[in-house]
Design a protein around this motif. Structure first.
Motif, short mmCIF file in Angstrom:
data_model
loop_
_atom_site.label_atom_id
_atom_site.label_comp_id
_atom_site.label_asym_id
_atom_site.label_seq_id
_atom_site.Cartn_x
_atom_site.Cartn_y
_atom_site.Cartn_z
N GLY A 29 0.67 -1.26 0.06
CA GLY A 29 0.02 -0.16 0.06
C GLY A 29 0.83 1.41 -0.12
O GLY A 29 0.42 2.17 0.78
N GLY A 30 2.04 1.20 -0.71
CA GLY A 30 2.75 2.40 -0.75
C GLY A 30 3.63 2.53 0.35
O GLY A 30 4.38 3.64 0.48
N GLN A 31 3.61 1.73 1.62
CA GLN A 31 4.63 1.90 2.54
C GLN A 31 5.53 0.59 2.43
O GLN A 31 5.43 -0.25 1.63
CB GLN A 31 3.65 1.69 3.90
CG GLN A 31 2.64 2.66 4.07
CD GLN A 31 3.21 4.12 4.21
OE1 GLN A 31 4.23 4.16 4.78
NE2 GLN A 31 2.51 4.89 3.48
N GLN A 32 6.71 0.76 3.08
CA GLN A 32 7.64 -0.03 3.08
C GLN A 32 8.43 -0.32 4.38
O GLN A 32 8.77 0.48 5.08
CB GLN A 32 8.57 0.27 1.86
CG GLN A 32 9.94 0.35 2.11
CD GLN A 32 10.71 0.79 0.86
OE1 GLN A 32 11.21 -0.18 0.34
NE2 GLN A 32 10.72 1.93 0.27
N ALA A 33 9.09 -1.39 4.69
CA ALA A 33 9.85 -1.89 5.61
C ALA A 33 11.09 -2.61 4.92
O ALA A 33 11.11 -3.36 3.96
CB ALA A 33 9.21 -2.59 6.66
N VAL A 34 12.34 -2.11 5.58
CA VAL A 34 13.54 -2.71 5.04
C VAL A 34 14.14 -3.48 6.23
O VAL A 34 14.12 -3.19 7.39
CB VAL A 34 14.58 -1.67 4.91
CG1 VAL A 34 16.03 -2.25 4.39
CG2 VAL A 34 13.88 -0.51 3.70
N VAL A 35 14.35 -4.84 5.75
CA VAL A 35 14.78 -5.72 6.86
C VAL A 35 16.09 -6.52 6.48
O VAL A 35 16.43 -6.94 5.15
CB VAL A 35 13.82 -6.88 6.93
CG1 VAL A 35 14.33 -8.00 8.03
CG2 VAL A 35 12.57 -6.56 7.31
N GLY A 36 17.03 -6.58 7.38
CA GLY A 36 18.30 -7.09 7.14
C GLY A 36 18.20 -8.73 7.14
O GLY A 36 17.69 -9.13 7.69
N ILE A 37 19.07 -9.38 5.97
CA ILE A 37 18.84 -10.68 5.78
C ILE A 37 19.80 -11.64 6.96
O ILE A 37 18.98 -12.41 7.39
CB ILE A 37 19.45 -10.99 4.35
CG1 ILE A 37 18.44 -10.48 3.37
CG2 ILE A 37 19.53 -12.37 4.33
CD1 ILE A 37 18.88 -10.74 2.05
N GLU A 38 20.91 -11.08 7.35
CA GLU A 38 21.55 -11.82 8.31
C GLU A 38 20.87 -12.18 9.39
O GLU A 38 20.90 -13.12 10.07
CB GLU A 38 23.00 -11.14 8.48
CG GLU A 38 23.70 -11.41 7.22
CD GLU A 38 25.33 -10.96 7.38
OE1 GLU A 38 25.71 -10.69 8.64
OE2 GLU A 38 25.98 -10.78 6.23
N ASP A 39 20.42 -11.02 10.01
CA ASP A 39 19.81 -11.19 11.57
C ASP A 39 18.31 -10.81 11.50
O ASP A 39 17.89 -10.75 12.59
CB ASP A 39 20.74 -10.31 12.52
CG ASP A 39 20.59 -8.65 11.81
OD1 ASP A 39 20.02 -8.40 11.06
OD2 ASP A 39 21.30 -7.90 12.68
N LEU A 40 17.57 -10.57 10.26
CA LEU A 40 16.48 -10.19 10.28
C LEU A 40 15.94 -8.84 10.97
O LEU A 40 14.83 -8.67 11.43
CB LEU A 40 15.47 -11.22 10.52
CG LEU A 40 15.81 -12.57 9.84
CD1 LEU A 40 14.80 -13.84 10.35
CD2 LEU A 40 15.12 -11.96 8.41
N ALA A 41 17.11 -8.05 11.08
CA ALA A 41 16.99 -6.84 12.01
C ALA A 41 15.98 -5.93 11.02
O ALA A 41 16.35 -5.55 9.89
CB ALA A 41 18.08 -6.29 12.53
N VAL A 42 15.02 -5.07 11.71
CA VAL A 42 14.23 -4.05 11.01
C VAL A 42 15.18 -2.94 10.70
O VAL A 42 15.42 -2.42 11.89
CB VAL A 42 13.09 -3.59 11.81
CG1 VAL A 42 12.32 -2.55 10.78
CG2 VAL A 42 12.10 -4.98 11.42
N LEU A 43 15.64 -2.50 9.58
CA LEU A 43 16.68 -1.43 9.27
C LEU A 43 16.05 -0.12 9.28
O LEU A 43 16.50 0.98 9.45
CB LEU A 43 17.54 -1.72 8.24
CG LEU A 43 18.23 -3.02 8.08
CD1 LEU A 43 19.01 -3.29 7.04
CD2 LEU A 43 19.29 -2.84 9.40
N ARG A 44 14.75 -0.06 8.51
CA ARG A 44 13.86 0.98 8.45
C ARG A 44 12.34 0.69 8.19
O ARG A 44 12.15 -0.29 7.46
CB ARG A 44 14.43 1.81 7.13
CG ARG A 44 13.65 3.05 7.02
CD ARG A 44 14.43 3.93 5.64
NE ARG A 44 14.02 3.20 4.49
CZ ARG A 44 15.04 2.97 3.60
NH1 ARG A 44 16.33 3.25 3.58
NH2 ARG A 44 14.66 2.22 2.41
N VAL A 45 11.56 1.52 8.73
CA VAL A 45 10.20 1.26 8.55
C VAL A 45 9.40 2.46 7.87
O VAL A 45 9.69 3.62 8.45
CB VAL A 45 9.39 0.89 9.87
CG1 VAL A 45 8.03 0.79 10.04
CG2 VAL A 45 10.25 -0.23 10.69
N GLY A 46 8.52 2.04 7.03
CA GLY A 46 7.70 3.32 6.52
C GLY A 46 6.14 3.08 6.52
O GLY A 46 5.48 3.68 6.01
#
Length: 54
Positions: A29-46
């Motif tokens: 829906g036009g929003q986005q989350a960025v997640v690191g692959i190695e540790d599944l840490a959320v890097l940025r949330v929109g």
């Protein structure tokens, strides 16, 4: 940015050489989350909070 999956309106795209550590983007829906692959840490949330969340 290769699209890995698309389900229930959510699009998952994976990035591994573009910038930063390897990660994927989850878009909905036009929003986005960025997640690191190695540790599944959320890097940025929109994403906006859902109305039913407190």
């Amino acid at each position: 940015m290769p699209e890995v999956s698309r389900f229930y309106g959510i699009v998952i795209r994976m990035f591994f050489r573009e910038y930063g550590p390897p990660h994927f983007h989850a878009e909905y829906g036009g929003q986005q989350a960025v997640v690191g692959i190695e540790d599944l840490a959320v890097l940025r949330v929109g994403f906006r909070r859902a109305r039913w969340e407190s």
